[in-house]
Design an enzyme around this catalytic site. Structure first.
Site, PDB file in Angstrom:
ATOM      1  CG  ASP A 165      25.982 -23.217  16.087  1.00 41.76           C
ATOM      2  OD1 ASP A 165      24.729 -23.115  16.140  1.00 41.76           O
ATOM      3  OD2 ASP A 165      26.466 -23.368  17.006  1.00 41.76           O
TER       4      ASP A 165
ATOM      5  CG  ASP B 137      26.938 -29.277  13.566  1.00 43.66           C
ATOM      6  OD1 ASP B 137      27.292 -28.894  14.809  1.00 43.66           O
ATOM      7  OD2 ASP B 137      27.424 -28.487  12.624  1.00 43.66           O
TER       8      ASP B 137
END
Length: 175
Positions: free
Chosen positions: A21, A19
């Protein structure tokens, strides 16, 4: 779904899906400019670690700011390219970028929809596995949210939850 990176592979691979952020960078709302990007402690080293261990390092990121009209898709690619330039300084790299620009309540009609690529759905992971011939049983998804872990579970890869501290230390507990 947007994608950027290496070409399809016929050899069987293992991958670490990251991922973005809150996992690789400090989460600020709708990050879309390299100058606003702040690496999480140990993130660059974590990517180098998985590179060195023979895993593909693949970015899978929801980017609803496109659907909301905050920035164009090109900004996502610009940040990805900048990340790889920064990673190259320590001999690391991301192999590919898969992103979801959609959101059900967006303002830009072309991106306003329910899709299968937005995490916790598995479209980005599924596409990467197909494109790079990835063995899910030997692969991981690293993220900071419940939706990342739900995506990992649905996609048949092991989920690793990043909470705080060094991302490299977190990953070394699993890989």
């Amino acid at each position: 779904m947007g994608k950027v990176g290496a070409q399809r592979s016929d050899e069987v691979n293992k991958a670490v899906f990251f991922d973005r952020d809150g996992t690789l960078n400090v989460d600020i709302d709708y990050l879309h400019r390299p100058e606003d990007f702040i690496w999480i402690e140990g993130a660059k080293e974590a990517i180098k670690y998985v590179n060195d261990k023979g895993y593909l390092a693949i970015l899978v990121t929801n980017q609803s700011g496109v659907a909301r009209g905050y920035y164009p898709e090109e900004d996502i690619k610009e940040v990805y390219d900048w990340m790889n330039k920064e990673l190259a300084k320590i001999g690391a790299h991301l192999d590919a970028l898969f992103y979801c620009p959609h959101h059900p309540t967006g303002k830009i009609p072309a991106y306003t929809k329910i899709c299968s690529c937005r995490k916790p759905d598995t479209g980005m992971v599924d596409e990467a596995c197909l494109r790079f011939n990835i063995d899910r049983s030997k692969s991981y998804l690293v993220g900071d949210s419940g939706r990342d872990l739900e995506c990992a579970q649905k996609a048949g890869v092991q989920g690793i939850k990043y909470v705080s501290g060094s991302l490299l230390s977190c990953i070394k507990d699993f890989i």
